[in-house]
Design a protein around this motif. Structure first.
Motif, short mmCIF file in Angstrom:
data_model
loop_
_atom_site.label_atom_id
_atom_site.label_comp_id
_atom_site.label_asym_id
_atom_site.label_seq_id
_atom_site.Cartn_x
_atom_site.Cartn_y
_atom_site.Cartn_z
N LEU A 37 3.34 -7.85 -10.27
CA LEU A 37 3.05 -8.61 -11.49
C LEU A 37 3.35 -10.09 -11.34
O LEU A 37 2.72 -10.93 -11.99
N ARG A 38 4.31 -10.42 -10.46
CA ARG A 38 4.79 -11.81 -10.36
C ARG A 38 4.23 -12.55 -9.14
O ARG A 38 4.56 -13.72 -8.94
N ALA A 72 7.84 -5.04 -9.61
CA ALA A 72 7.74 -6.34 -10.28
C ALA A 72 6.95 -7.34 -9.45
O ALA A 72 6.30 -8.24 -10.00
N ARG A 86 -2.73 -13.43 -2.65
CA ARG A 86 -2.07 -12.77 -3.78
C ARG A 86 -2.16 -11.26 -3.72
O ARG A 86 -1.19 -10.55 -3.99
N THR A 106 10.00 -11.90 -6.47
CA THR A 106 9.20 -12.98 -7.05
C THR A 106 8.03 -13.44 -6.18
O THR A 106 7.13 -14.12 -6.68
#
Length: 315
Positions: free
Chosen positions: A107-108, A104, A115, A162
C-alpha cells in the motif's frame, strides 16, 4: 575514455544481479580497469545494491580486481574469498517461512518505475535462506572493524514497511554494522528474511531500484560509472516463456535506472551506464542464481563489457 583527468571526482554504482550478476560485475570491473586505466577501488564513492553491495564490500575492503578475477576462474588462493564462493546461495530458494511478508508495503510503495516490484515484495512469504555467508565475508575481511576501510562505501537496502531506500554507510543513514548492512542489501524477498537494523526491517535494495544511482546526486561527483546487470541500455525482448518474468523485471528496472540517471545528469554529473546485452542474457539464462553458468557468464561478459566501455562515453 582513459584516465587523463583524474583530478575529477568519480563514483562507482553497482546494481543487483544475484550469482550470475556478480560474475558479470567482476568481468565489467576487469574491463573498466583496462579501458579506463582506473582502479575501481579509487572511486570517491562506492555505491552497491545486493550483489553490488557484495562487490563494493570487497572493493572497499581493499580486494583488487585481479583477486576477484582469480576467484571467478578458480585460481585464487585467498582463503576468505574461496570460502565465500563455496557458500553461494544455490539455484533455488529454500522453503519459505509460513507467513506473509509486509502487507503494508503493497500500500505504501513509492510511485516509481518499480512500484509493482516494490509492492509485490511485501506479498511474498518470509524467506527461509541463511545469509550467514555474507556475515562471514564482512567479518573476515574486516576483523575488529565495524565498516570497510574505504571512507565512502554505501550499501543500499529498502525499508520493508515503507519502501524507502537507505544507503547504509552514507551520512545520515541509520548506524549499522557491515555484516548487517550487507545481509540487508542482499535480503531477496521470499529467499532471505528481512534484517532488523535500528528498530526497522530491511530487504534487498533491488526491490526499490536496481542501482539507486539518484542517491549520489547530492555528492557533486563529476562522473559516475554504473554497472547494472539487471538493467539493459536497450530493451531486450523475451526469447521464450522462461525469460518472460525476467524481461518484465528488467524492463521496469531499466526504466527506473534511466530516470535516476536523468536526476544525476540534471545535477551536473556525467554518467556512463553499462548494462547486460542480449548476448549476455543468452549466456546467463533466465535464472540469475544458477551458478552452473557462472564461469561462462564471466568469460563472455569480459568481452561484452569491454566493447561497451570502448564505445561508451560519460555524458
Amino acid at each position: 575514455m582513459g584516465n587523463k583527468n583524474r583530478s575529477q571526482r568519480r563514483g562507482l554504482a553497482i546494481g543487483c544481479g544475484g550469482t550470475l550478476g556478480f560474475a558479470w560485475i567482476v568481468a565489467a570491473l576487469a574491463a573498466t580497469r583496462e579501458v579506463l586505466d582506473w582502479d575501481p577501488r579509487e572511486a570517491d564513492v562506492l555505491l552497491g545494491t545486493s550483489a553490488g553491495a557484495e562487490t563494493v564490500t570487497l572493493l572497499g575492503s581493499g580486494i583488487g580486481v585481479d583477486e576477484l578475477v582469480a576467484v571467478q576462474r578458480g585460481t585464487s588462493t585467498n582463503p576468505i574469498l574461496l570460502a565465500h564462493m563455496r557458500s553461494e546461495p544455490g539455484r533455488f530458494p529454500p522453503l519459505p517461512r509460513p507467513r506473509l511478508g509486509e502487507l503494508a508495503l503493497s500500500l505504501r510503495a513509492p510511485a516509481t518505475g518499480q512500484r509493482l516490484l516494490t509492492a509485490g515484495s511485501g506479498l511474498l512469504p518470509i524467506g527461509g535462506g541463511d545469509a550467514s555467508w555474507l556475515q562471514h565475508l564482512a567479518d573476515r575481511l574486516n576483523p575488529g572493524r565495524s565498516w570497510v576501510s574505504h571512507p565512502a562505501t554505501w550499501l543500499v537496502s529498502m525499508d520493508y514497511a515503507t519502501g524507502e531506500r537507505v544507503p547504509f554507510g552514507a551520512p545520515g543513514a541509520p548506524s549499522a554494522t557491515l555484516g548487517a548492512a550487507l545481509r540487508a542489501s542482499w535480503a531477496v524477498p521470499g529467499w532471505f528474511p528481512p534484517v532488523s537494523i535500528a528498530g526497522r526491517r530491511f530487504i534487498d535494495g533491488g526491490a526499490g531500484s536496481t542501482a539507486s544511482v539518484d542517491l549520489l546526486a547530492a555528492q557533486k561527483l563529476d562522473e559516475v560509472l554504473v554497472l547494472a546487470p539487471m538493467a539493459s541500455v536497450e530493451e531486450v525482448p523475451a526469447t521464450g516463456p522462461g525469460h518472460f518474468l525476467e524481461r518484465q523485471l528488467r524492463n521496469r528496472m531499466s526504466a527506473q535506472l534511466a530516470a535516476e540517471v536523468g536526476v544525476l545528469r540534471a545535477a551536473g554529473t556525467r554518467v556512463l551506464v553499462i548494462g547486460a546485452t542480449a548476448a549476455d542474457l543468452a549466456v546467463m539464462g533466465p535464472n540469475f542464481m544458477d551458478g552452473r553458468r557462472r564461469l561462462e557468464t564471466f568469460e563472455h561478459s569480459l568481452r561484452s563489457t569491454r566493447r561497451a566501455l570502448e564505445q561508451g562515453v560519460f555524458a
